[in-house]
Design a protein around this motif. Structure first.
Motif, PDB file in Angstrom:
ATOM      1  N   GLN A  84       0.800  -1.227   0.000  1.00 16.29           N
ATOM      2  CA  GLN A  84       0.000   0.000   0.000  1.00 16.29           C
ATOM      3  C   GLN A  84       0.834   1.280   0.000  1.00 16.29           C
ATOM      4  OE1 GLN A  84      -3.198   0.079  -0.712  1.00 16.29           O
ATOM      5  NE2 GLN A  84      -3.135  -2.141  -0.862  1.00 16.29           N
ATOM      6  N   GLU A  85       1.918   1.297   0.746  1.00 19.26           N
ATOM      7  CA  GLU A  85       2.744   2.511   0.746  1.00 19.26           C
ATOM      8  C   GLU A  85       3.241   2.799  -0.671  1.00 19.26           C
ATOM      9  OE1 GLU A  85       6.766   2.218   2.007  1.00 19.26           O
ATOM     10  OE2 GLU A  85       6.790   4.168   2.997  1.00 19.26           O
ATOM     11  N   GLY A  86       3.700   1.732  -1.319  1.00 15.01           N
ATOM     12  CA  GLY A  86       4.216   1.883  -2.679  1.00 15.01           C
ATOM     13  C   GLY A  86       3.153   2.365  -3.647  1.00 15.01           C
ATOM     14  N   ALA A 119      28.635  15.974   4.963  1.00 17.36           N
ATOM     15  CA  ALA A 119      29.293  15.220   3.898  1.00 17.36           C
ATOM     16  C   ALA A 119      28.427  15.060   2.649  1.00 17.36           C
ATOM     17  CB  ALA A 119      29.691  13.842   4.422  1.00 17.36           C
ATOM     18  N   HIS A 120      27.123  15.138   2.791  1.00 23.92           N
ATOM     19  CA  HIS A 120      26.258  14.872   1.627  1.00 23.92           C
ATOM     20  C   HIS A 120      26.659  15.725   0.425  1.00 23.92           C
ATOM     21  CE1 HIS A 120      23.323  11.966   2.967  1.00 23.92           C
ATOM     22  NE2 HIS A 120      22.923  12.689   4.000  1.00 23.92           N
ATOM     23  N   GLY A 121      26.876  17.034   0.677  1.00 21.58           N
ATOM     24  CA  GLY A 121      27.194  17.931  -0.433  1.00 21.58           C
ATOM     25  C   GLY A 121      28.474  17.521  -1.143  1.00 21.58           C
ATOM     26  N   GLY A 136      20.966   6.659   3.056  1.00 23.45           N
ATOM     27  CA  GLY A 136      21.493   6.824   4.399  1.00 23.45           C
ATOM     28  C   GLY A 136      21.440   5.521   5.176  1.00 23.45           C
ATOM     29  N   ASP A 137      21.911   5.579   6.424  1.00 23.86           N
ATOM     30  CA  ASP A 137      21.989   4.323   7.187  1.00 23.86           C
ATOM     31  C   ASP A 137      20.633   3.857   7.696  1.00 23.86           C
ATOM     32  OD1 ASP A 137      21.848   6.080   9.609  1.00 23.86           O
ATOM     33  OD2 ASP A 137      23.913   6.532   9.030  1.00 23.86           O
ATOM     34  N   GLY A 138      19.750   4.799   8.019  1.00 27.00           N
ATOM     35  CA  GLY A 138      18.407   4.372   8.401  1.00 27.00           C
ATOM     36  C   GLY A 138      17.719   3.732   7.215  1.00 27.00           C
ATOM     37  N   ASP A 139      17.873   4.366   6.075  1.00 28.41           N
ATOM     38  CA  ASP A 139      17.247   3.909   4.840  1.00 28.41           C
ATOM     39  C   ASP A 139      17.766   2.535   4.424  1.00 28.41           C
ATOM     40  OD1 ASP A 139      15.557   5.358   2.572  1.00 28.41           O
ATOM     41  OD2 ASP A 139      17.100   4.172   1.565  1.00 28.41           O
ATOM     42  N   ALA A 142      18.260  -0.092   8.139  1.00 28.19           N
ATOM     43  CA  ALA A 142      17.167  -0.386   9.076  1.00 28.19           C
ATOM     44  C   ALA A 142      15.939  -0.795   8.267  1.00 28.19           C
ATOM     45  CB  ALA A 142      16.871   0.811   9.975  1.00 28.19           C
ATOM     46  N   ILE A 143      15.208   0.209   7.807  1.00 30.51           N
ATOM     47  CA  ILE A 143      13.929  -0.094   7.146  1.00 30.51           C
ATOM     48  C   ILE A 143      14.132  -0.817   5.819  1.00 30.51           C
ATOM     49  CG2 ILE A 143      13.721   2.170   5.990  1.00 30.51           C
ATOM     50  CD1 ILE A 143      10.725   2.115   6.779  1.00 30.51           C
ATOM     51  N   GLY A 144      15.283  -0.617   5.195  1.00 31.37           N
ATOM     52  CA  GLY A 144      15.513  -1.220   3.880  1.00 31.37           C
ATOM     53  C   GLY A 144      16.522  -2.358   3.871  1.00 31.37           C
ATOM     54  N   PRO A 167      16.916   8.577  -1.751  1.00 30.35           N
ATOM     55  CA  PRO A 167      16.266   7.881  -0.648  1.00 30.35           C
ATOM     56  C   PRO A 167      15.279   8.812   0.056  1.00 30.35           C
ATOM     57  CG  PRO A 167      18.217   8.914   0.163  1.00 30.35           C
ATOM     58  CD  PRO A 167      18.064   9.368  -1.279  1.00 30.35           C
ATOM     59  N   VAL A 168      14.705   8.318   1.150  1.00 33.62           N
ATOM     60  CA  VAL A 168      14.112   9.242   2.111  1.00 33.62           C
ATOM     61  C   VAL A 168      15.135   9.389   3.231  1.00 33.62           C
ATOM     62  CG1 VAL A 168      12.237   9.664   3.723  1.00 33.62           C
ATOM     63  CG2 VAL A 168      11.766   8.644   1.504  1.00 33.62           C
ATOM     64  N   GLY A 169      15.489  10.603   3.493  1.00 35.89           N
ATOM     65  CA  GLY A 169      16.571  10.937   4.404  1.00 35.89           C
ATOM     66  C   GLY A 169      16.996  12.330   4.020  1.00 35.89           C
ATOM     67  N   CYS A 170      18.081  12.809   4.607  1.00 41.59           N
ATOM     68  CA  CYS A 170      18.500  14.174   4.281  1.00 41.59           C
ATOM     69  C   CYS A 170      18.716  14.370   2.788  1.00 41.59           C
ATOM     70  CB  CYS A 170      19.781  14.513   5.037  1.00 41.59           C
ATOM     71  SG  CYS A 170      19.452  14.943   6.755  1.00 41.59           S
ATOM     72  N   SER A 171      19.108  13.310   2.100  1.00 46.93           N
ATOM     73  CA  SER A 171      19.437  13.456   0.676  1.00 46.93           C
ATOM     74  C   SER A 171      18.233  13.201  -0.219  1.00 46.93           C
ATOM     75  CB  SER A 171      20.582  12.518   0.319  1.00 46.93           C
ATOM     76  OG  SER A 171      20.345  11.239   0.851  1.00 46.93           O
ATOM     77  N   ILE A 187      23.463   8.114  12.315  1.00 46.16           N
ATOM     78  CA  ILE A 187      22.338   8.815  12.939  1.00 46.16           C
ATOM     79  C   ILE A 187      21.251   9.060  11.903  1.00 46.16           C
ATOM     80  CG2 ILE A 187      22.988  11.249  12.495  1.00 46.16           C
ATOM     81  CD1 ILE A 187      22.543  11.009  15.920  1.00 46.16           C
ATOM     82  N   TYR A 188      20.018   9.288  12.378  1.00 43.09           N
ATOM     83  CA  TYR A 188      18.947   9.703  11.479  1.00 43.09           C
ATOM     84  C   TYR A 188      19.010  11.222  11.381  1.00 43.09           C
ATOM     85  CZ  TYR A 188      16.605   5.131  11.540  1.00 43.09           C
ATOM     86  OH  TYR A 188      16.292   3.815  11.381  1.00 43.09           O
ATOM     87  N   GLY A 189      19.501  11.694  10.241  1.00 38.45           N
ATOM     88  CA  GLY A 189      19.666  13.131  10.086  1.00 38.45           C
ATOM     89  C   GLY A 189      18.336  13.834   9.882  1.00 38.45           C
ATOM     90  N   MET A 190      17.607  13.382   8.900  1.00 39.76           N
ATOM     91  CA  MET A 190      16.424  14.126   8.460  1.00 39.76           C
ATOM     92  C   MET A 190      15.375  14.296   9.557  1.00 39.76           C
ATOM     93  SD  MET A 190      13.686  13.209   5.568  1.00 39.76           S
ATOM     94  CE  MET A 190      13.347  14.355   4.257  1.00 39.76           C
ATOM     95  N   THR A 191      15.207  13.256  10.352  1.00 45.04           N
ATOM     96  CA  THR A 191      14.144  13.311  11.355  1.00 45.04           C
ATOM     97  C   THR A 191      14.625  13.910  12.667  1.00 45.04           C
ATOM     98  OG1 THR A 191      14.626  10.964  11.588  1.00 45.04           O
ATOM     99  CG2 THR A 191      12.572  11.555  10.496  1.00 45.04           C
ATOM    100  N   GLY A 192      15.892  14.325  12.717  1.00 49.71           N
ATOM    101  CA  GLY A 192      16.334  15.100  13.861  1.00 49.71           C
ATOM    102  C   GLY A 192      17.167  14.364  14.890  1.00 49.71           C
TER     103      GLY A 192
HETATM  104  C1  LIG Z   1       7.913   4.586   6.075  1.00 48.26           C
HETATM  105  C2  LIG Z   1       8.610   5.738   6.686  1.00 48.26           C
HETATM  106  N1  LIG Z   1       8.996   5.669   7.976  1.00 48.26           N
HETATM  107  C3  LIG Z   1       9.639   6.715   8.527  1.00 48.26           C
HETATM  108  C4  LIG Z   1       9.901   7.840   7.826  1.00 48.26           C
HETATM  109  C5  LIG Z   1      10.585   9.003   8.516  1.00 48.26           C
HETATM  110  N2  LIG Z   1      11.994   9.134   8.142  1.00 48.26           N
HETATM  111  C6  LIG Z   1      12.389   9.966   7.181  1.00 48.26           C
HETATM  112  S1  LIG Z   1      14.044   9.983   6.956  1.00 48.26           S
HETATM  113  C7  LIG Z   1      14.297   8.876   8.208  1.00 48.26           C
HETATM  114  C8  LIG Z   1      15.675   8.433   8.603  1.00 48.26           C
HETATM  115  C9  LIG Z   1      16.740   9.083   7.820  1.00 48.26           C
HETATM  116  O1  LIG Z   1      17.990   8.683   8.273  1.00 48.26           O
HETATM  117  P1  LIG Z   1      19.091   8.125   7.307  1.00 48.26           P
HETATM  118  O2  LIG Z   1      18.521   7.120   6.378  1.00 48.26           O
HETATM  119  O3  LIG Z   1      20.197   7.655   8.150  1.00 48.26           O
HETATM  120  O4  LIG Z   1      19.520   9.356   6.391  1.00 48.26           O
HETATM  121  P2  LIG Z   1      20.111  10.787   6.805  1.00 48.26           P
HETATM  122  O5  LIG Z   1      18.930  11.680   6.962  1.00 48.26           O
HETATM  123  O6  LIG Z   1      20.908  10.646   8.071  1.00 48.26           O
HETATM  124  O7  LIG Z   1      20.955  11.187   5.651  1.00 48.26           O
HETATM  125  C10 LIG Z   1      13.067   8.503   8.762  1.00 48.26           C
HETATM  126  C11 LIG Z   1      12.934   7.568   9.888  1.00 48.26           C
HETATM  127  C12 LIG Z   1       9.466   7.877   6.480  1.00 48.26           C
HETATM  128  N3  LIG Z   1       9.658   8.950   5.688  1.00 48.26           N
HETATM  129  N4  LIG Z   1       8.845   6.810   5.936  1.00 48.26           N
END
Ligand SMILES: Cc1ncc(C[n+]2csc(CCOP(=O)(O)OP(=O)(O)O)c2C)c(N)n1
Lengths: 356, 267
Positions: A88-90, B41-43, B111-114, B117-119, B67-71, B142-147
């Motif tokens: 669903q997210e996709g 470092a992203h830039g 990123g590392d969370g992306d 963890a989730i991926g 990704p979803v993250g700062c970048s 660290i998770y950059g984007m979410t603080g």
């Molecule tokens: C399904 C889902 N869960 C959570 C989030 C919230 N979220 C956005 S970025 C992020 C983690 C980013 O950290 P990282 O991948 O390490 O990248 P960085 O920002 O440090 O470059 C999270 C948890 C989201 N966008 N989508």
């Protein structure tokens, strides 16, 4: 010359995908639709060079679809209820980024791991946007093996015409049962199906293309939403499909989709044998829903019975269409049970004819 | 004093002519302000990718996955076609792209969370299938984007907003070393860990990224380039302090260097 074959619904769908010039299929096994992946693994690459990849999960397959569809290719996936929940997210991203693709849900009984028998309990998920945000898929509901096959190329056509995900919402019985099917001739795989919006490598005459659903400015995000809603309106105007059998003289109408509509035809016949004039309306597109059609049809009848293999989901849309003008009753079986014509007629008599 | 300098410059002939150019913004790096924090470092890594794409002259043949993250906005900075994936799914999206466009250069940037963890599943299976693409992994712990929440790669005892007393490995697990997992997989062609904290490291990181693109010509498997990166804002440090933290804390845990190189290159 017609090419007729006796095939399972799932196999007819897979064969139709090859013939429709599908470029890639990404999927993960789940009963009762694993034959799609199996059939394509056997047939597709050697015949047309179509990519067939067993992904590590439905989460991965829907995101492979996002990538492949973003390249302007004809890509598809199929799954059954639990797997479609994972997608669903996709699907929300795909709808927002407006990449065309074909998704198939061969529904099974739920909730949870449920059963592997047929069900229609994913109606809400499919037509109301199972993922987050205001989006709609185009949802086609086949009721025969023939339509399992035919709706593949129709689905791709609609997906590309509107840059929108299209879902074929089927069920375990349609997937598993064998029927005669007339196969369409092969279409070329148009690998040069490059769309000007697609991520295919930037050419010097344009800026880079990106497939995205991110719009940080709320005004911009609202613009995107307005655009999507206008598109859905246009789709509703142009693409609503419905079938109506014996409605002209009907006192009662049964509304049902997919496999259940066929059972309802038998129920209607049983009723007519007893002197009850019953017609059947079968929405072929569940989204867009044939609201106006049902609204009009309801004017000349005494009552409407909605029948589903669910606790009653589509009936909400039927009631909205009828808008209180006539009684709308519901009869359903759940958990993988297909209602019989006798049960359906009895329900109609009890709820709409008898006494009231 | 100021006037004097002006005079001196004016007196000289104009040296700002194309023939004299020895350094400029790579064409693939778009001329727009980036949203990254100072020192991040992203830039720098974006610039390296842009330089590599220019040098290989593959701007028209490259498709990136952000990704979803700062970048997440990488596609606004790099002038190639891009797909912006859901959180964690970049390598699955990249797989979909590469499978239908096998003659293109495809990379994901995560990123590392992306990625870890989730991926994690998508990362492992993309590598295990040996998808012929490049994964660039920005490991900033660290998770950059979410603080500034804890990442799978956050160091033991390292503080984050969700490990405010430091990462307790008893309850939060040890940092996940992704390269240790994927180096077991025969289908991965190239694994390296780099950094961009010094001029020398920047040069090495660029070489690694370049190989990740060039190896796609060979169709031998996945390339995985990890960059151990800083996150001054969420580490609550100045850029300089964050670079010192990299050297003192991060590199000992995530040592720089090649982890798996193609046979013929083994010295
Ligand atoms: C399904 C889902 N869960 C959570 C989030 C919230 N979220 C956005 S970025 C992020 C983690 C980013 O950290 P990282 O991948 O390490 O990248 P960085 O920002 O440090 O470059 C999270 C948890 C989201 N966008 N989508």
């Amino acid at each position: 010359m017609k090419e007729l074959k006796l095939m399972k619904g799932n196999e007819a769908l897979a064969e139709a995908a090859i013939r429709a010039g599908c470029d890639a299929y990404f999927g993960y096994p789940i009963t009762p639709q694993s034959e799609v992946l199996e059939y394509l693994s056997r047939e597709a690459e050697k015949r047309t060079g179509m990519v067939v990849l067993q992904a590590e999960s439905e989460v991965a397959s829907i995101n492979m679809i996002y990538g492949g569809a973003g390249c302007g290719k004809k890509v598809m996936t199929s799954s059954s209820s639990p797997g479609v929940s994972l997608m669903q997210e996709g699907i929300s991203y795909i709808a927002s980024a407006e990449v065309p693709c074909l998704l198939v849900n061969v529904q099974r009984g739920g909730p949870g791991l449920g059963t592997i028998q047929p069900s229609q309990a994913d109606y809400y998920q499919s037509v109301k946007g199972g993922g987050h945000g205001d989006y709609k898929m185009i949802v086609l509901a086949p009721s025969s093996v023939q339509e399992m096959a035919d709706f593949v190329s129709l689905g791709f056509d609609l997906a590309f015409k509107y840059r929108n995900p299209v879902m074929i919402l089927s069920d375990g019985a349609l997937g598993q049962m064998m029927e005669k099917v007339e196969l369409q001739p092969h279409q070329e795989r148009s690998t040069e199906l490059l769309q000007e919006w697609a991520t295919v490598g930037r050419t010097p005459d344009r800026d880079s293309n990106f497939i995205t659903s991110l719009h940080m400015q709320p005004e911009q995000m609202e613009e995107v939403n307005i655009h999507l809603q206008n598109k859905y309106k246009l789709i509703a105007e142009n693409e609503t499909r419905v079938e109506c059998v014996n409605c002209d003289d009907a006192d009662y109408i049964i509304v049902a989709y997919g496999l259940v509509a066929r059972v309802c035809h038998n129920a209607a016949q049983l009723g007519r044998d007893k002197g009850l004039k019953i017609g059947v309306i079968r929405p072929i597109t569940l989204s867009p829903f044939p609201t106006d059609y049902i609204s009009k049809a309801s004017e000349q009848v005494k009552g409407i019975l909605d029948v589903e293999m669910s606790a009653g989901q589509m009936v909400d849309d039927v009631r909205l269409a009828v808008n209180g003008k006539k009684p709308v009753e519901f009869y359903g079986r759940m958990g993988g049970i297909v209602p019989t014509p006798e049960e359906i007629l009895a329900a109609l008599e009890e709820k709409l004819v008898g006494g009231k | 004093m100021e006037e004097k300098v002006m005079e001196a410059v004016n007196a000289e002939e104009n040296i700002c002519v194309p023939e004299n150019l020895i350094y400029q913004r790579p064409e693939t790096l778009l001329d727009v302000p980036m949203h990254y924090c100072p020192g991040c470092a992203h830039g720098t890594v974006h610039k390296l990718i842009a330089e590599v794409i220019d040098e290989l002259d593959i701007q028209g043949k490259t498709i990136g996955v952000a990704p979803v993250g700062c970048s997440v906005f990488a596609y606004q900075y790099l002038g190639v076609d891009f797909s912006e994936a859901a959180h964690g799914r970049a390598s699955a999206v990249a797989t979909g792209i590469k499978r239908v466009m096998p003659d293109k250069y495809v990379f994901s940037y995560q990123g590392d969370g992306d990625l870890a963890a989730i991926g994690t599943a998508e990362t492992i299976h993309t590598c295990n299938r040996g998808e012929n693409l490049l994964i660039i992994f920005i490991n900033n712990g660290i998770y950059g984007m979410t603080g500034g929440q804890m990442a799978p790669t956050t160091l033991p005892n390292m503080k984050s907003t969700t490990s405010p007393y430091g990462r307790d490995v008893q309850t939060m697990g040890n940092p996940l070393v992704m390269t240790d997992l994927i180096k077991q997989l025969p289908s991965v062609y190239y694994i390296t860990r780099q950094a961009v904290n010094t001029a020398g490291n920047v040069r090495k990181a660029k070489k690694a990224i370049k190989k990740g693109f060039q190896y796609q010509d060979l169709n031998k498997g996945t390339s995985f380039v990890e960059i151990v990166a800083n996150c001054p804002s969420n580490w609550k440090m100045t850029p300089l302090q964050s670079n010192k933290f990299l050297e003192d804390q991060m590199f000992p845990y995530y040592p720089l260097g090649d982890i798996k190189v193609p046979e013929k290159e083994v010295k």
